[in-house]
Design an enzyme around this catalytic site. Structure first.
Site, mmCIF file in Angstrom:
data_model
loop_
_atom_site.group_PDB
_atom_site.id
_atom_site.type_symbol
_atom_site.label_atom_id
_atom_site.label_comp_id
_atom_site.label_asym_id
_atom_site.label_seq_id
_atom_site.Cartn_x
_atom_site.Cartn_y
_atom_site.Cartn_z
ATOM 1 N N GLY A 17 111.698 69.917 -5.533
ATOM 2 C CA GLY A 17 111.908 71.000 -6.490
ATOM 3 C C GLY A 17 113.321 71.095 -7.026
ATOM 4 N N ASN A 19 114.276 69.918 -9.868
ATOM 5 C CA ASN A 19 114.108 70.319 -11.277
ATOM 6 C C ASN A 19 113.752 71.798 -11.379
ATOM 7 O OD1 ASN A 19 114.358 68.101 -13.388
ATOM 8 N ND2 ASN A 19 113.230 67.061 -11.761
ATOM 9 N N MET A 95 102.537 66.095 -8.350
ATOM 10 C CA MET A 95 102.012 64.741 -8.173
ATOM 11 C C MET A 95 100.481 64.687 -8.163
ATOM 12 S SD MET A 95 104.795 63.121 -8.119
ATOM 13 C CE MET A 95 104.399 61.479 -7.529
ATOM 14 N N ASN A 112 106.007 67.983 -19.071
ATOM 15 C CA ASN A 112 106.224 67.162 -17.877
ATOM 16 C C ASN A 112 107.557 66.442 -18.018
ATOM 17 O OD1 ASN A 112 105.545 65.901 -15.369
ATOM 18 N ND2 ASN A 112 105.027 64.032 -16.500
ATOM 19 N N HIS A 114 109.488 62.924 -16.642
ATOM 20 C CA HIS A 114 109.158 61.638 -16.029
ATOM 21 C C HIS A 114 110.448 60.824 -15.878
ATOM 22 C CE1 HIS A 114 106.590 58.288 -14.928
ATOM 23 N NE2 HIS A 114 107.370 57.522 -15.665
ATOM 24 N N SER A 141 112.591 61.291 -19.322
ATOM 25 C CA SER A 141 111.942 61.767 -20.550
ATOM 26 C C SER A 141 111.218 63.079 -20.278
ATOM 27 C CB SER A 141 110.871 60.767 -21.014
ATOM 28 O OG SER A 141 111.359 59.445 -21.059
ATOM 29 N N ASP A 147 96.057 63.855 -22.458
ATOM 30 C CA ASP A 147 95.190 63.190 -21.479
ATOM 31 C C ASP A 147 95.627 61.767 -21.163
ATOM 32 O OD1 ASP A 147 94.528 62.163 -23.880
ATOM 33 O OD2 ASP A 147 92.434 62.831 -23.858
ATOM 34 N N LEU A 149 98.112 59.546 -19.316
ATOM 35 C CA LEU A 149 99.067 59.745 -18.223
ATOM 36 C C LEU A 149 100.472 59.277 -18.616
ATOM 37 C CD1 LEU A 149 99.331 60.639 -15.231
ATOM 38 C CD2 LEU A 149 99.077 58.220 -14.636
ATOM 39 N N ASP A 150 101.412 60.190 -18.562
ATOM 40 C CA ASP A 150 102.809 59.929 -18.938
ATOM 41 C C ASP A 150 102.906 59.386 -20.371
ATOM 42 O OD1 ASP A 150 103.640 60.687 -16.374
ATOM 43 O OD2 ASP A 150 103.431 58.651 -15.604
ATOM 44 N N GLU A 179 117.958 64.658 -15.539
ATOM 45 C CA GLU A 179 116.734 65.465 -15.577
ATOM 46 C C GLU A 179 117.082 66.947 -15.568
ATOM 47 O OE1 GLU A 179 113.539 64.427 -12.903
ATOM 48 O OE2 GLU A 179 114.192 62.344 -12.780
HETATM 49 C C1 GRF Z 1 111.563 63.827 -10.597
HETATM 50 O O1 GRF Z 1 112.174 62.560 -10.600
HETATM 51 C C2 GRF Z 1 110.621 63.955 -11.760
HETATM 52 O O2 GRF Z 1 111.032 63.248 -12.879
HETATM 53 C C3 GRF Z 1 109.353 63.348 -11.214
HETATM 54 O O3 GRF Z 1 109.309 63.747 -9.876
HETATM 55 C C4 GRF Z 1 110.630 63.999 -9.405
HETATM 56 C C5 GRF Z 1 110.641 65.396 -8.890
HETATM 57 O O4 GRF Z 1 111.851 65.731 -8.283
HETATM 58 N N1 GRF Z 1 108.233 63.768 -12.009
HETATM 59 P P1 GRF Z 1 112.144 67.232 -7.886
HETATM 60 O O5 GRF Z 1 110.992 67.693 -6.988
HETATM 61 O O6 GRF Z 1 112.259 68.042 -9.122
HETATM 62 O O7 GRF Z 1 113.421 67.175 -7.103
#
Ligand code: GRF
Length: 221
Positions: A17, A19, A95, A112, A114, A141, A147, A149-150, A179
């Protein structure tokens, strides 16, 4: 704190977490005119749940292993998200692959992040794959979720160099610092009504994007 100027947000996580923390910090600084109404995790031990609780944000665990199939899990998840009247759903290291129904429900209202320069390296192990490919640059990104994926329409990307001594962990850490800039920025724009998805095209400040914004080009956008 909630008032009519703030957009209700729900953040979905599965792990650390970091982000989420960047989003919480941006909300607390009032950079984001939003209110994180809840953080929902499919993993009970996700550290992000503690981050949310520390900031007084309601948390929920919906463990996918308690459901017979993806549809039932998504149905329960959707009901919980809707109970918070979320106007934007923010996937922050969540995930799980979502069903078509879920994606349609939040079409244009789900973001999202990525850890790669999409469309390069969709899916998992992006840092390892960038190293193996011998790439000189890597990054992250933010995109609207569709629909594919990524594969949803891109909003913004940030780049980092790949250095000779990098391993997946050092590279991941460098990407994460970016990010933590581009995700709050994207959510900020969305909450201000400056970001819109219409018929598969991203509009920023009313202008269609022909490609992702590059963080390097954003000076007080
Ligand atoms: C990040 O690298 C994000 O881009 C990916 O999963 C990771 C999550 O990291 N989707 P965090 O849980 O936010 O530390």
């Amino acid at each position: 704190m909630s008032n009519s100027d703030t957009l209700p947000l729900v953040v979905l996580i599965s792990g650390s977490g970091s982000n989420l923390q960047a989003l919480i910090d941006a909300v607390e600084r009032s950079d984001i005119r939003g209110e994180i109404r809840a953080v929902i995790s499919n993993q009970a031990d996700a550290f992000g749940l503690q981050r949310a609780q520390r900031s007084g944000i309601p948390t929920e665990v919906i463990d996918h292993r308690h459901f017979d199939n993806r549809q039932n899990f998504d149905h329960a998840l959707r009901q919980r998200i809707e109970s918070y009247q979320a106007e934007l759903v923010v996937l922050a290291g969540f995930m799980r692959i979502l069903t078509e129904e879920m994606i349609q429900t939040f079409n244009g209202r789900m973001l999202n992040i990525h850890p790669s320069l999409l469309p390069r390296f969709r899916g998992l192990h992006t840092h390892q794959r960038a190293l193996e490919a011998g790439d000189k640059m890597h990054g992250c990104s933010v995109h609207f979720v569709t629909d594919e994926l990524d594969g949803g329409p891109l909003i913004i990307q940030a780049r980092v160099p790949i250095l000779p001594d990098d391993d997946p962990d050092t590279l991941a850490a460098r990407v994460l610092t970016k990010e933590h800039i581009i995700y709050p920025l994207s959510v900020q724009w969305f909450c201000e009504g400056r970001l819109l998805l219409r018929e598969g095209i991203v509009y920023k400040d009313g202008e269609p994007l022909s490609g992702p914004i590059r963080l390097e080009d954003t000076v007080a956008m």
